[in-house]
Write an enzyme that holds these catalytic residues in place. Sequence first.
Site, mmCIF file in Angstrom:
data_model
loop_
_atom_site.group_PDB
_atom_site.id
_atom_site.type_symbol
_atom_site.label_atom_id
_atom_site.label_comp_id
_atom_site.label_asym_id
_atom_site.label_seq_id
_atom_site.Cartn_x
_atom_site.Cartn_y
_atom_site.Cartn_z
ATOM 1 N N LYS A 135 -2.494 -2.062 -3.133
ATOM 2 C CA LYS A 135 -3.542 -1.205 -2.551
ATOM 3 C C LYS A 135 -3.143 0.260 -2.765
ATOM 4 O O LYS A 135 -2.469 0.858 -1.929
ATOM 5 C CB LYS A 135 -3.723 -1.512 -1.058
ATOM 6 C CG LYS A 135 -4.726 -0.596 -0.360
ATOM 7 C CD LYS A 135 -5.132 -1.111 1.018
ATOM 8 C CE LYS A 135 -6.006 -0.107 1.745
ATOM 9 N NZ LYS A 135 -6.595 -0.646 2.980
ATOM 10 N N GLU B 290 0.822 -1.215 0.000
ATOM 11 C CA GLU B 290 0.000 0.000 0.000
ATOM 12 C C GLU B 290 0.863 1.275 0.000
ATOM 13 O O GLU B 290 1.234 1.777 1.059
ATOM 14 C CB GLU B 290 -0.924 0.014 1.235
ATOM 15 C CG GLU B 290 -1.831 1.240 1.290
ATOM 16 C CD GLU B 290 -2.727 1.286 2.541
ATOM 17 O OE1 GLU B 290 -2.498 0.491 3.468
ATOM 18 O OE2 GLU B 290 -3.628 2.123 2.578
ATOM 19 N N GLY C 258 -10.361 8.882 2.597
ATOM 20 C CA GLY C 258 -11.164 9.988 3.142
ATOM 21 C C GLY C 258 -12.306 10.403 2.225
ATOM 22 O O GLY C 258 -13.075 11.294 2.572
HETATM 23 C C1 5MM Z 1 -5.225 4.765 4.080
HETATM 24 O O1 5MM Z 1 -5.705 4.029 5.151
HETATM 25 C C2 5MM Z 1 -6.065 2.679 4.877
HETATM 26 C C3 5MM Z 1 -7.340 2.614 4.115
HETATM 27 O O2 5MM Z 1 -8.314 3.382 4.818
HETATM 28 P P1 5MM Z 1 -9.245 4.402 4.039
HETATM 29 O O3 5MM Z 1 -10.063 3.577 3.084
HETATM 30 O O4 5MM Z 1 -10.085 5.033 5.130
HETATM 31 O O5 5MM Z 1 -8.354 5.380 3.354
HETATM 32 C C4 5MM Z 1 -6.195 1.954 6.236
HETATM 33 O O6 5MM Z 1 -6.130 0.569 6.043
HETATM 34 C C5 5MM Z 1 -5.106 2.408 7.170
HETATM 35 O O7 5MM Z 1 -3.887 1.946 6.701
HETATM 36 C C6 5MM Z 1 -5.430 1.860 8.548
HETATM 37 O O8 5MM Z 1 -6.631 2.468 8.980
HETATM 38 C C7 5MM Z 1 -4.332 2.119 9.558
HETATM 39 O O9 5MM Z 1 -4.081 3.473 9.642
HETATM 40 P P2 5MM Z 1 -3.074 4.048 10.752
HETATM 41 O O10 5MM Z 1 -2.976 5.508 10.407
HETATM 42 O O11 5MM Z 1 -3.719 3.848 12.079
HETATM 43 O O12 5MM Z 1 -1.791 3.335 10.628
#
Ligand code: 5MM
Length: 346
Positions: free
Chosen positions: A224, A182, A268
């Site tokens: 991703k 990702e 977001g």
């Molecule tokens: C970009 O964040 C990932 C996908 O979430 P969205 O669809 O809301 O953009 C998400 O998997 C993210 O990696 C996790 O929530 C972990 O985030 P943190 O900031 O806690 O490492």
Amino acid sequence: MESGEVNPQLLSATINTLFGGGKGLLAMDESTPTCDKRFAAVGIPQTAEARRAYRELIITTPGLGRYIGGAILFDETIRQTTKEGVPFPKFLADAGIVPGIKVDEGTNDLAGHPGERITAGLDGLRERLLEYSNLGARFAKWRSVITIGDGIPTRGCLDANAQDLARYAALCQEVGLVPIVEPEILMDGDHTIELCAEVTGEMLFTVFSEIYQEGVDLEGMILKPNMVLPGLSCPIRNSIDEVADITAETLLRVVPAAVPAIAFLSGGQSGELACSHLNAMNLKFRERLPWVLSFSFARAIQHPALEIWAGEDTQVSAAQNALFHRAHCSQAARCGDYTTDMETTK
Ligand code: 5MM
């Protein structure tokens, strides 16, 4: 098989289960600080029990496995259980949802590169992956974060993050876990969609160069990426079709056809917008896409449910209905069957 040897059949079988039947992934791997931030925004107490109860609400949503093939958990969550004492990974597997795990340890400032980040977590990763595998995980996720701004991203930042993504992916495959790679280009800033396309293409090119060098099995990984979007404060807002076109064309230029699946983050965007973009790509590029084009949304699936729940036991069922609806819309978008009418005929 010798230790360190990759089992391509095992990786492919996991990927087929994750995306078969038009399904996609639910990211519920918010780290404790991120989860607490989301809870604070809707007035939920920031405790381990509240996080457990929320994750239980998600995974016990009736019928979720019709649309969701895999769920990405956080370290705390993979060790938690339902009220009845069923470990979350077992509950998911019994519901037909493959358990996965976020294995990066968040981001730090990248030394010598003001304003840029590097993801932590490679030290001791081999041992952690084995532990997660024993806890029931069948795939993993590592996120790198790239910011567009004045003079950034730098080549040094792209290279460092891409190399770590590739090393993480190789370690995952060694223990039979499918790596989700990702590299996220953030939406923060006033950059245009064209600049986002340029940076996304450059980062993906760099990631796949490193993936070749590290000997990662392309058929046994998932990408991703972000969708290609204008910065949040860019005055020019692009149409659904423009976003779909530039995103699909950027990916077609740099993502090898051997990669079986791409699962977008939502970054977001609202659930409706993320679904509209994904749907348009699947509709317009149906004949040209060599990979499954699916979703790995967190906020775009969870957000309405979190707001409805707000920590209240009496709201669990209504919140589950909202989550199920967003999962259904996401699955429809992954198949090119989503229409905004779905939002009004719940
Ligand atoms: C970009 O964040 C990932 C996908 O979430 P969205 O669809 O809301 O953009 C998400 O998997 C993210 O990696 C996790 O929530 C972990 O985030 P943190 O900031 O806690 O490492």
